[in-house]
Write a protein that holds these residues in place. Structure first.
Motif, PDB file in Angstrom:
ATOM      1  N   THR A  50      -9.835  -8.019  -3.838  1.00  0.00           N
ATOM      2  CA  THR A  50      -9.625  -6.792  -3.054  1.00  0.00           C
ATOM      3  C   THR A  50     -10.197  -5.551  -3.710  1.00  0.00           C
ATOM      4  O   THR A  50     -10.328  -4.515  -3.059  1.00  0.00           O
ATOM      5  CB  THR A  50      -8.123  -6.539  -2.807  1.00  0.00           C
ATOM      6  N   LEU A  71       0.823  -1.212   0.000  1.00  0.00           N
ATOM      7  CA  LEU A  71       0.000   0.000   0.000  1.00  0.00           C
ATOM      8  C   LEU A  71       0.856   1.260   0.000  1.00  0.00           C
ATOM      9  O   LEU A  71       0.521   2.250  -0.626  1.00  0.00           O
ATOM     10  CB  LEU A  71      -0.930   0.006   1.214  1.00  0.00           C
ATOM     11  N   HIS A  99       3.008  -0.458   4.779  1.00  0.00           N
ATOM     12  CA  HIS A  99       1.727  -1.144   4.960  1.00  0.00           C
ATOM     13  C   HIS A  99       1.449  -2.102   3.805  1.00  0.00           C
ATOM     14  O   HIS A  99       1.811  -1.815   2.662  1.00  0.00           O
ATOM     15  CB  HIS A  99       0.572  -0.140   5.058  1.00  0.00           C
ATOM     16  N   SER A 154       0.271  -2.685   9.137  1.00  0.00           N
ATOM     17  CA  SER A 154       1.623  -2.160   8.986  1.00  0.00           C
ATOM     18  C   SER A 154       2.567  -3.352   8.882  1.00  0.00           C
ATOM     19  O   SER A 154       2.245  -4.458   9.333  1.00  0.00           O
ATOM     20  CB  SER A 154       1.994  -1.290  10.189  1.00  0.00           C
ATOM     21  N   LEU A 159      -1.630  -5.020   2.182  1.00  0.00           N
ATOM     22  CA  LEU A 159      -3.035  -5.386   2.101  1.00  0.00           C
ATOM     23  C   LEU A 159      -3.142  -6.894   2.287  1.00  0.00           C
ATOM     24  O   LEU A 159      -2.407  -7.651   1.652  1.00  0.00           O
ATOM     25  CB  LEU A 159      -3.558  -4.983   0.719  1.00  0.00           C
ATOM     26  N   CYS A 190      -8.112  -6.299   4.721  1.00  0.00           N
ATOM     27  CA  CYS A 190      -7.602  -5.497   5.835  1.00  0.00           C
ATOM     28  C   CYS A 190      -6.211  -4.959   5.507  1.00  0.00           C
ATOM     29  O   CYS A 190      -5.526  -5.464   4.619  1.00  0.00           O
ATOM     30  CB  CYS A 190      -7.573  -6.308   7.127  1.00  0.00           C
ATOM     31  N   THR A 191      -5.827  -3.936   6.225  1.00  0.00           N
ATOM     32  CA  THR A 191      -4.510  -3.314   6.076  1.00  0.00           C
ATOM     33  C   THR A 191      -3.738  -3.518   7.367  1.00  0.00           C
ATOM     34  O   THR A 191      -4.290  -3.338   8.455  1.00  0.00           O
ATOM     35  CB  THR A 191      -4.665  -1.793   5.827  1.00  0.00           C
TER      36      THR A 191
END
Length: 193
Positions: A102, A57, A61, A153, A63, A150-151
């Motif tokens: 996604t 991302l 981060h 880190s 995905l 969801c994301t």
């Protein structure tokens, strides 16, 4: 003709039978000749191959998805992935699966390598791709597909791997790739979509 240095390890198929044939997987039992001339049986699953995508991302981060996996009876956190259709190019499959699952497309792609998931009992090979320059859009889930996107880190993803929150083998293998790509230890050959 050059001699194979692994010849003393090779097994040769002398007979093969189909145990079961589903719409996705096939089971086989082969009789093999061992390096010493004796014979043994090998039971294994024929798998069409698959892809897994590590969607970046930003610089810190990734995905991921959360999805119930029936064989293990639990919701798993994993990178987007999917099986190859007959004759499908792995990159095209990765692009298709990222969009379907996604809703994202990517400006750039890099093929990282291959993963043989279960070498003792399956032919499955998973092609590992990185994607960056993500653009969000509409998901196109299959009729029998239910998952959350969801994301995390990189630090939280690493902690989830370490603490048992991520136990999926392909995703754990991709964690190694992610760590080494992010650190600059492993370079990728990025290509436009």
């Amino acid at each position: 003709m050059s001699d194979n240095p692994d010849r003393h390890l090779l097994e040769t198929c002398v007979a093969s039978e189909i145990l079961c044939e589903g719409s996705f997987l096939k089971g086989r039992r082969d009789t093999v000749r061992m390096p010493d001339g004796s014979t043994s049986a090998r039971e294994y699953i024929i798998h069409p191959g698959a892809v897994v995508i590590i969607p970046l991302l930003d610089e810190a981060h990734v995905l991921l998805e959360r999805q119930f996996r029936y064989p293990v009876g639990q919701v798993m956190t994993e990178f987007p992935a999917g099986k190859l259709e007959a004759g499908e190019d792995p990159l095209r499959c990765a692009q298709r699966e990222l969009l379907e699952e996604t809703g994202h497309t990517a400006e750039q792609w890099a093929h990282a390598g291959a993963l043989h998931l279960a070498i003792a009992y399956s032919t499955e090979i998973i092609h590992i791709f990185f994607a960056r320059g993500l653009q969000a859009g509409q998901r196109h889930l299959d009729a029998d597909e239910f998952l959350d996107v969801c994301t995390l880190s990189d630090a939280d993803f690493s902690a989830a791997c370490r603490q048992g929150g991520v136990t999926d083998a392909k995703t754990l293998s991709c964690a190694l790739w992610l760590q080494n790509v992010r650190s600059g230890a492993w370079a990728l050959d990025w290509r436009p979509a």
